[in-house]
Write an enzyme that holds these catalytic residues in place. Structure first.
Site, PDB file in Angstrom:
ATOM      1  N   LYS A 150       0.887  -1.171   0.000  1.00 39.32           N
ATOM      2  CA  LYS A 150       0.000   0.000   0.000  1.00 39.32           C
ATOM      3  C   LYS A 150       0.922   1.217   0.000  1.00 39.32           C
ATOM      4  O   LYS A 150       1.655   1.456   0.970  1.00 39.32           O
ATOM      5  CB  LYS A 150      -0.857  -0.062   1.260  1.00 39.32           C
ATOM      6  CG  LYS A 150      -1.410   1.240   1.796  1.00 39.32           C
ATOM      7  CD  LYS A 150      -2.555   1.808   0.997  1.00 39.32           C
ATOM      8  CE  LYS A 150      -3.110   3.037   1.718  1.00 39.32           C
ATOM      9  NZ  LYS A 150      -2.070   4.070   1.956  1.00 39.32           N
TER      10      LYS A 150
ATOM     11  N   CYS B 146      12.129   7.560  13.804  1.00 39.14           N
ATOM     12  CA  CYS B 146      11.544   6.821  14.935  1.00 39.14           C
ATOM     13  C   CYS B 146      12.538   6.725  16.080  1.00 39.14           C
ATOM     14  O   CYS B 146      12.163   6.439  17.206  1.00 39.14           O
ATOM     15  CB  CYS B 146      11.077   5.439  14.524  1.00 39.14           C
ATOM     16  SG  CYS B 146      11.920   4.739  13.124  1.00 39.14           S
TER      17      CYS B 146
ATOM     18  N   GLU C 208       5.701  -0.896  13.957  1.00 38.47           N
ATOM     19  CA  GLU C 208       6.723  -0.096  14.628  1.00 38.47           C
ATOM     20  C   GLU C 208       6.095   1.270  14.823  1.00 38.47           C
ATOM     21  O   GLU C 208       5.830   1.973  13.858  1.00 38.47           O
ATOM     22  CB  GLU C 208       7.972  -0.078  13.747  1.00 38.47           C
ATOM     23  CG  GLU C 208       9.209   0.368  14.469  1.00 38.47           C
ATOM     24  CD  GLU C 208       9.417   1.840  14.264  1.00 38.47           C
ATOM     25  OE1 GLU C 208       8.756   2.626  14.976  1.00 38.47           O
ATOM     26  OE2 GLU C 208      10.221   2.190  13.396  1.00 38.47           O
TER      27      GLU C 208
ATOM     28  N   GLU D 136       5.082  10.759  22.300  1.00 36.12           N
ATOM     29  CA  GLU D 136       5.974  11.230  21.240  1.00 36.12           C
ATOM     30  C   GLU D 136       5.432  12.499  20.579  1.00 36.12           C
ATOM     31  O   GLU D 136       4.235  12.595  20.302  1.00 36.12           O
ATOM     32  CB  GLU D 136       6.117  10.118  20.182  1.00 36.12           C
ATOM     33  CG  GLU D 136       7.119  10.457  19.092  1.00 36.12           C
ATOM     34  CD  GLU D 136       7.259   9.342  18.039  1.00 36.12           C
ATOM     35  OE1 GLU D 136       6.444   8.409  18.038  1.00 36.12           O
ATOM     36  OE2 GLU D 136       8.196   9.442  17.233  1.00 36.12           O
TER      37      GLU D 136
ATOM     38  N   GLY E 268       4.857   3.697  11.662  1.00 31.29           N
ATOM     39  CA  GLY E 268       4.153   4.974  11.730  1.00 31.29           C
ATOM     40  C   GLY E 268       3.704   5.273  13.135  1.00 31.29           C
ATOM     41  O   GLY E 268       4.396   4.932  14.091  1.00 31.29           O
ATOM     42  N   SER E 269       2.535   5.877  13.249  1.00 28.71           N
ATOM     43  CA  SER E 269       2.067   6.340  14.552  1.00 28.71           C
ATOM     44  C   SER E 269       1.507   5.206  15.392  1.00 28.71           C
ATOM     45  O   SER E 269       1.122   4.154  14.880  1.00 28.71           O
ATOM     46  CB  SER E 269       0.977   7.394  14.363  1.00 28.71           C
ATOM     47  OG  SER E 269      -0.189   6.769  13.844  1.00 28.71           O
TER      48      SER E 269
ATOM     49  N   GLY F  12      -2.161   4.660  14.315  1.00 23.33           N
ATOM     50  CA  GLY F  12      -2.260   3.930  13.052  1.00 23.33           C
ATOM     51  C   GLY F  12      -1.893   2.468  13.233  1.00 23.33           C
ATOM     52  O   GLY F  12      -2.577   1.571  12.735  1.00 23.33           O
ATOM     53  N   GLY F  13      -0.818   2.239  13.954  1.00 23.83           N
ATOM     54  CA  GLY F  13      -0.361   0.860  14.168  1.00 23.83           C
ATOM     55  C   GLY F  13      -1.390   0.035  14.912  1.00 23.83           C
ATOM     56  O   GLY F  13      -1.728  -1.081  14.492  1.00 23.83           O
TER      57      GLY F  13
END
Lengths: 528, 528
Positions: free
Chosen positions: B182, B300, B263, B393, B239-240, B243-244
């Site tokens: 994607k 990250c 991650e 974060e 990502g965030s 989202g994860g």
């Protein structure tokens, strides 16, 4: 027999409610009082385990190995007392439990060897490249470290080998993780005896007390509290799909999700290719009558599904199977609940379209309770493909023979199978060569693929894989049997530019432990 | 530039809705039309991947390695065109993207080497013991096999190294799994160029077409459909946290749960021990001003938390840090959304009790859009411990300095930290020896622990661990960077009593591939 809960290697005061063990063959209560744990004890056990973790994980590998060997010694010393109690509580024969005792101590010693040898930590070292362009490379060294306190659920069908000091406990302790065991309600006394052996071993080898706890419950609350406790870092379970998924979901809903290793059973398909059944009908029928009814069929690798193509050979196979099954005496099941469930499901299955019983045990031990009678049902491949219900496990001495018109239809029946612990092929070499694509497809559905054997009897060795695609287990990347089971409880940690003196021995220059390590992409045991 | 979706290595017909790429520095639309995928394309991509899987997984290891090397070649051939486009789409400087291009092709070649060498499958062989008592042992041979089609989500902050042909794709293809990517909406054009390179490489090396697909979307529907598709076997995401976890939950709710490797970022604490900051205040301040603002802080492993004890040395550190940060020019962030979020969060943080800004960038590129200004805030350890919000974060060139009264309070601040990708210690050797217990505790909170360095700059090597305890990643047992990332996409399969000729080469007697194997508990490369 001391049936008090064990928290941090210490028997704790008694709560009000006491629990009794029952002999499933007689329905009579067995000696001993056991005590329902509380949420307070869950919390104390996990706190003690966490404190112990920081000491235990850093103990020298030989010290951890000595602890595991001492547990094996102490359990071995229990001998007859343990085997007799396990037999009384489970209804399993003494000979089987003697074998299981050997397997249990063998497992502990196997993991002691794995820890003492030391290479399981998979040490990888990439040394610094200070002159590299455009940027220098740091010194990076990585090894597996233990993840923290592990909650182990005892399983009913192996009161020794998959219970208080079974493979899960042995592998978790070997990795450096403290263990909190939830005793299985089907064998309180066996659990208490083994728990006592572990705390004696812990004391003799100077372990931190929190390394082991053992809690009793006759319901679900203590188990749920153990999985939900924030200090729990992993969970192991062997049992039903429903029970396993309940724990998986609890673990997933935590603020910090943790891994659950749930081995949830399997129907373990056996595929008979045409030439083989033609040539060996009689021998195969006898072999499988034995495998299906071994231990009252209460194995996660019990062959619950036989797939074959119709033929004169198959007719002969059925005739011999019928005789062999008729001659199998009824057997005591592990618990009243399991026996009741088996009776219900193995009867109800004949209500499904096209299912008929083709063999049933003729010998009933009328004087004993909770008896299971072996049963084989048959269905056409067409009906099997249409009906997902026929793919569900019936725990006990039962198997379903699926008869296909030809190999093409057999393959279609295989296509609808879900993930399995094992798949067995009964086939001649030329047949295998001919059906390579079928074999290729089968490897995708299982953790272990067996040629011309039986799935029952799971060898405890380094190459064993006991864990298959969902729903056999919830994570096919791990095994609950064999030495690589230790990997369930470890994660990699990388040290970057760390001081030599302060590195773990596993990662120091000069390889003081003499283990295998991958240094700059070369696997070596070198001390240089 | 061809912005059509790629299904099974083939550009597919155009849907109605076209998408455009934007230059975040100028806000202007970039050349090229890209096309929103559909659920039908998701289904076609996964079906093709599944069909390809049965061919691809069984290809000779050298053929798979050639495919990976060919992808590296094709991407390398794109050269300037690719780097220019990636820079225009991401706002990242050309030099950084040139480096990232080298890293991306280097990763592909690294995995090509891992596959060609072949020992990664961790072959374990326990040969038969027909004479063993009481029962013979079967011949059991186990190796890792690929799990099936992998869905890769491109990440915004590494448009090359963590995107269409990044580490996830390289490691999945290396393991033998087809990949459906994607594309990240922040770099459609970069994705299209790399996607084209992959299909050229696939064609040149004769791969089955379904081995690669690439789908575009500016929303969440296609991503969700990819995770939910029954033929998807694993998902990777960088990502965030939000989202994860959304993907993790989708995967868990499937009828067949699958692993997601998410991650999800980290604040990467840096702990300055007293002697070190006393002696090296100036040097450390300059080093960290650089690390915090590198790539507009969009890593990250960006050091988002600095922990120290108050002292004259720390005062000097702050003075120098303030000057250094003031001199850092504002930088273009990856997207309008990321820039907006950074501005909002880095401003709002001063509303928290006890938080004050101690350094801020003084140089603004007023002519450019989506600029981030570097900022350092400060808070007392006491306030930090009370306020969980300060542990979240803030993605960008921001860091929070936590000042403790003494080392005991510093340790308390460390106690409240969650799981991290990295922890860094700035310490002298004697300090480390003195604070061994602190170090022991820190290892439990991170996947990588660094001494006297900076966490930014993640080396791609065998020893790297890029994955830490939750919430840094959802499964700390795996890494998304380095050669062991291949293990994410594999599971063990055991063959029992299998025919020699029909075993995979990895498990045959005589070791035809010349790989390392563990035979009867001895690790060997022997051909015997």
């Amino acid at each position: 027999m001391n049936g008090k809960n064990i928290v941090a290697s210490t028997y704790v005061e008694v709560s009000e409610k006491s629990l009794q063990a029952v002999n499933p063959a007689t329905g009579l209560t067995l000696e001993g009082d056991f005590f329902k744990a509380s949420e307070r004890l869950v919390d104390e056990a996990l706190r003690a385990a966490t404190t112990a973790f920081y000491t235990y994980r850093n103990l020298n590998k030989d010290v951890k190995a000595a602890f595991l060997n001492a547990i094996a010694d102490e359990i071995g010393n229990l001998g007859e007392e343990l085997v007799n109690r396990a037999s009384a509580e489970s209804g399993l024969p003494l000979a089987r439990l003697q074998g299981e005792l050997g397997r249990t101590t063998g497992q502990l010693r196997l993991f002691a060897n794995v820890v003492a040898e030391g290479s399981w930590v998979d040490a990888i070292i990439d040394t610094a490249l200070p002159e590299r362009q455009p940027l220098p490379r740091a010194d990076i060294r990585r090894m597996l470290i233990p993840i923290g306190p592990v909650v182990v659920f005892g399983a009913s069908n192996f009161p020794l080998a998959f219970s208080v000091a079974g493979g899960d406990t042995a592998s978790a302790l070997a990795s450096g993780c403290p263990v909190v065991v939830k005793a299985h309600p089907a064998h309180y006394g066996t659990s208490a005896l083994v728990g006592g052996a572990i705390i004696r071993a812990a004391e003799k080898t100077g372990m931190p007390k929190g390394v082991f706890s053992l809690l009793y419950d006759d319901g679900y609350n203590i188990g749920a509290a153990l999985v939900q406790h924030p200090l729990t870092k992993a969970v192991t379970f062997t049992g039903s799909f429903k029970g396993g998924m309940a724990l998986v979901n609890l673990a997933q809903q935590r603020e910090q999700p943790i891994p659950v290793f749930a081995e949830m059973g399997s129907i373990n398909p056996v595929i008979f290719l045409p030439q083989t059944i033609e040539k060996q009908a009689e021998e195969l029928a006898k072999k499988y009558a034995g495998s299906i009814t071994l231990g009252a069929g209460q194995f996660c690798t019990n062959p619950g599904l036989l797939l074959a193509v119709q033929s004169p050979g198959l007719d002969k196979f059925k005739t011999v199977l019928k005789e062999a099954i008729a001659a199998v005496p009824s057997a005591t099941m592990l618990t009243e609940g399991i026996a009741g469930n088996y009776g219900k499901l193995s009867s109800a299955i004949t209500n499904e379209v096209g299912v008929e019983v083709i063999a049933v045990s003729d010998l009933n031990n009328n004087e004993l309770k909770n008896q299971s009678k072996a049963k084989i049902a048959q269905v056409s491949a067409a009906d099997f493909i249409r009906n997902p219900k026929l793919r569900e496990e019936i725990f006990g001495p039962y198997s379903l023979l699926v008869v296909a018109d030809d190999v093409a239809e057999l393959e279609k029946a295989i296509d609808v199978l879900e993930g399995q612990l094992t798949v067995t092929l009964m086939a001649e070499k030329q047949e295998l060569q001919h059906y390579q694509e079928l074999v290729n497809k089968l490897t995708d559905k299982t953790g272990r693929i067996i040629l011309n054997g039986v799935p029952t009897g799971v060898e405890v060795c380094a190459a064993m894989q006991h864990g298959g695609p969902f729903p056999a287990t919830n994570d096919s990347r791990f095994t609950s049997v064999g030495s690589t089971a230790i990997n369930r409880f470890a994660r990699p940690l990388a040290y970057q530019d760390w001081e030599q003196d302060l590195l773990p021995d596993e990662l120091k220059d000069g390889n003081p432990l003499g283990i295998f390590r991958t240094i700059n992409q070369k696997l070596t045991k070198s001390h240089e």
